[in-house]
Design a protein around this motif. Structure first.
Motif, PDB file in Angstrom:
ATOM      1  N   ALA A  70       5.331  -2.352  -7.908  1.00 33.33           N
ATOM      2  CA  ALA A  70       6.013  -2.888  -6.718  1.00 33.33           C
ATOM      3  C   ALA A  70       5.006  -3.167  -5.606  1.00 33.33           C
ATOM      4  CB  ALA A  70       7.076  -1.904  -6.237  1.00 33.33           C
ATOM      5  N   TRP A  71       4.114  -2.211  -5.350  1.00 34.81           N
ATOM      6  CA  TRP A  71       3.110  -2.421  -4.309  1.00 34.81           C
ATOM      7  C   TRP A  71       2.135  -3.514  -4.697  1.00 34.81           C
ATOM      8  CZ3 TRP A  71       3.893  -0.989   0.376  1.00 34.81           C
ATOM      9  CH2 TRP A  71       4.638   0.158   0.667  1.00 34.81           C
ATOM     10  N   LEU A  72       1.775  -3.579  -5.971  1.00 37.71           N
ATOM     11  CA  LEU A  72       0.896  -4.651  -6.440  1.00 37.71           C
ATOM     12  C   LEU A  72       1.531  -6.014  -6.193  1.00 37.71           C
ATOM     13  CD1 LEU A  72      -0.614  -3.499  -9.874  1.00 37.71           C
ATOM     14  CD2 LEU A  72      -1.886  -4.185  -7.832  1.00 37.71           C
ATOM     15  N   THR A  73       2.822  -6.112  -6.502  1.00 36.00           N
ATOM     16  CA  THR A  73       3.536  -7.377  -6.315  1.00 36.00           C
ATOM     17  C   THR A  73       3.581  -7.765  -4.849  1.00 36.00           C
ATOM     18  OG1 THR A  73       4.910  -6.929  -8.255  1.00 36.00           O
ATOM     19  CG2 THR A  73       5.722  -8.579  -6.708  1.00 36.00           C
ATOM     20  N   TYR A  74       3.867  -6.802  -4.007  1.00 31.56           N
ATOM     21  CA  TYR A  74       3.937  -7.058  -2.564  1.00 31.56           C
ATOM     22  C   TYR A  74       2.588  -7.547  -2.040  1.00 31.56           C
ATOM     23  CZ  TYR A  74       5.384  -6.219   2.293  1.00 31.56           C
ATOM     24  OH  TYR A  74       5.704  -6.373   3.618  1.00 31.56           O
ATOM     25  N   ILE A  75       1.506  -6.872  -2.480  1.00 35.18           N
ATOM     26  CA  ILE A  75       0.163  -7.245  -2.027  1.00 35.18           C
ATOM     27  C   ILE A  75      -0.249  -8.589  -2.609  1.00 35.18           C
ATOM     28  CG2 ILE A  75      -2.284  -6.605  -2.146  1.00 35.18           C
ATOM     29  CD1 ILE A  75      -1.316  -3.642  -2.176  1.00 35.18           C
ATOM     30  N   ALA A  76       0.042  -8.806  -3.909  1.00 35.28           N
ATOM     31  CA  ALA A  76      -0.326 -10.073  -4.555  1.00 35.28           C
ATOM     32  C   ALA A  76       0.377 -11.246  -3.892  1.00 35.28           C
ATOM     33  CB  ALA A  76       0.023 -10.027  -6.039  1.00 35.28           C
ATOM     34  N   ASN A  77       1.633 -11.054  -3.514  1.00 37.77           N
ATOM     35  CA  ASN A  77       2.363 -12.130  -2.857  1.00 37.77           C
ATOM     36  C   ASN A  77       1.742 -12.472  -1.508  1.00 37.77           C
ATOM     37  OD1 ASN A  77       4.727 -13.950  -2.861  1.00 37.77           O
ATOM     38  ND2 ASN A  77       5.347 -12.755  -1.074  1.00 37.77           N
ATOM     39  N   LEU A 386      -5.961  -2.223  -6.507  1.00 37.94           N
ATOM     40  CA  LEU A 386      -5.355  -1.319  -7.490  1.00 37.94           C
ATOM     41  C   LEU A 386      -5.292   0.102  -6.946  1.00 37.94           C
ATOM     42  CD1 LEU A 386      -7.142  -2.612 -10.744  1.00 37.94           C
ATOM     43  CD2 LEU A 386      -4.801  -3.095  -9.998  1.00 37.94           C
ATOM     44  N   VAL A 387      -6.389   0.546  -6.315  1.00 38.11           N
ATOM     45  CA  VAL A 387      -6.428   1.895  -5.740  1.00 38.11           C
ATOM     46  C   VAL A 387      -5.438   2.006  -4.583  1.00 38.11           C
ATOM     47  CG1 VAL A 387      -7.860   3.544  -4.488  1.00 38.11           C
ATOM     48  CG2 VAL A 387      -8.803   2.326  -6.457  1.00 38.11           C
ATOM     49  N   LEU A 388      -5.378   0.965  -3.740  1.00 33.87           N
ATOM     50  CA  LEU A 388      -4.456   0.975  -2.600  1.00 33.87           C
ATOM     51  C   LEU A 388      -3.005   1.058  -3.073  1.00 33.87           C
ATOM     52  CD1 LEU A 388      -3.830   0.649   0.413  1.00 33.87           C
ATOM     53  CD2 LEU A 388      -3.944  -1.838   0.093  1.00 33.87           C
ATOM     54  N   SER A 389      -2.661   0.292  -4.104  1.00 36.15           N
ATOM     55  CA  SER A 389      -1.291   0.316  -4.630  1.00 36.15           C
ATOM     56  C   SER A 389      -0.934   1.704  -5.151  1.00 36.15           C
ATOM     57  CB  SER A 389      -1.145  -0.719  -5.748  1.00 36.15           C
ATOM     58  OG  SER A 389      -1.385  -2.017  -5.267  1.00 36.15           O
TER      59      SER A 389
END
Length: 403
Positions: A70-77, A386-389
């Protein structure tokens, strides 16, 4: 989806794939179709404001794996949206400020602010704005592609000038960026009267149109300009290609079209933030602050817009594209892997899902080992994301669980 990537990435893709960029778009389109099949089946079965993340939750549950995704998706967007905003800034600056870098940043920040305001007004205005933008962009790009194809020099596209297969596959990670908007389609399921019928049709129609247009334009541009010329033109390659055949008016026409396309993509990129944040707070994957209303506006949208502003002002265009593509491919692999666990509920074909995972995985690994590993800043940024997520997931959930 249509327009923003083709305007922003031709030069960057040309550096890796040379005049074989059209082939890179074809492969990227096929991979997007395979992922689109998976997403359409999931969206038809589980229409939700959570979009892609709803599907991961169905497959893997509401544990840490889904939270990190979920966090990866939010950041990637945020990265993808910042990328197209930067492209808007480049074109706007080239038109009115002779390409001044400072003005590029100003225009990029301005379009993010304006489109955030559009999303605050509501989804109805977003839809109306997108409809106008898409018609304008599709019409002009189609005419432009025909003009280039009619006037191109086939020798510039000779197979003898193509790079290795590994380089072409690596470039797919960049051209795939031009298709990323198809993931946003899943977030509209909650607004569709009949998502089971409409979502798959929208998905495949959008991907089919985009693939044909991207291939035609890539053939036309690289069949008209040398690879070196396309690379040196950077984000304005399409406008440069238009000028020899359509004159200065052609250059301006493509520049204006680029502004429409990138503005539309920025608009669409911000669209999922509010609904996604609220849905993920409801399921316990995001902290409650992400769904808090600030004068009627979901804070998740404001946080996303702020992240886009920072990325657009502080990062280079190609760096954002590389990182965004890598993260998006990883997310898509995870989503389709989750689909495997619920395929009996969606009715999806097992072999198609396996092929979707395999093709995206091959492109991701090839891209990392061939291209990204040589870009130290991008590689470290990818690892940091990746670490941040993971940190955001474990950092806020652990205290809440202990309470």
């Amino acid at each position: 989806m249509v327009g923003a990537g083709i305007f922003a990435l031709l030069g960057a893709a040309g550096e890796v794939a040379g005049s074989a960029v059209w082939l890179s778009f074809l492969i990227a389109g096929v991979i997007a179709m395979l992922q689109g099949y998976s997403f359409a089946k999931l969206g038809a079965r589980y229409p939700s404001a959570g979009g892609l993340l709803e599907y991961v939750a169905k497959g893997f549950g509401l544990g840490h794996a889904t939270g990190i995704t979920a966090w990866l998706t939010y950041i990637a967007n945020a990265i993808v949206t910042a990328m197209v905003a930067v492209s808007f800034g480049n074109y706007a600056s080239a038109m009115v400020a002779d390409g001044d870098t400072a003005w590029s940043k100003v225009f990029a920040a301005l379009i993010i602010v304006v489109m955030t305001a559009v999303n605050i007004v509501g989804s109805r205005l977003v839809a109306r704005a997108q409809t106008v933008i898409v018609y304008v962009v599709l019409g002009i790009l189609s005419v432009f592609a025909v003009v280039l194809l009619v006037n191109m020099t086939p020798s510039l596209l000779a197979f003898s000038g193509y790079p290795s297969v590994r380089q072409i596959v690596s470039s797919v990670a960049l051209t795939f960026f031009a298709f990323l908007g198809f993931g946003i389609i899943t977030f509209t399921a909650k607004d569709l009267p009949d998502p089971r019928r409409q979502l798959p049709r929208a998905m495949f129609l959008a991907l089919g149109i985009a693939t044909v247009i991207y291939m035609a334009i890539a053939l036309g541009v690289f069949g008209t300009l040398s690879v070196d010329k396309v690379i040196s033109s950077g984000g304005t390659a399409l406008a440069v290609a238009a000028e020899p055949h359509l004159g200065r008016a052609g250059y301006w026409m493509m520049s204006v079209t680029a502004l429409f396309a990138t503005a539309g993509a920025t608009n669409a990129g911000l669209y999922p933030a509010a609904g996604l944040s609220e849905r993920l707070v409801d399921t316990g994957m995001f902290p409650p602050v992400m769904a808090r209303k600030v004068k009627g506006v979901t804070s998740g949208l404001l946080v996303e817009a702020a992240a886009c502003l920072v990325l657009a002002v502080c990062f280079k265009l190609d760096a954002i594209a590389s990182i965004g593509s890598a993260v998006a491919l990883l997310i898509f692999v995870l989503i389709t892997a989750a689909h495997f666990r619920v395929r009996s509920e969606t009715g999806a074909n097992t072999w198609v899902l396996a092929l979707a995972i395999a093709t995206a995985g091959v492109v991701l690994v090839t891209f990392v080992l061939t291209t990204l590993i040589h870009e130290a800043a991008s590689m470290w940024t990818l690892l940091a994301i990746l670490v941040l997520s993971a940190g955001l997931e474990f950092g806020w959930r652990r205290p809440s669980a202990e309470q």
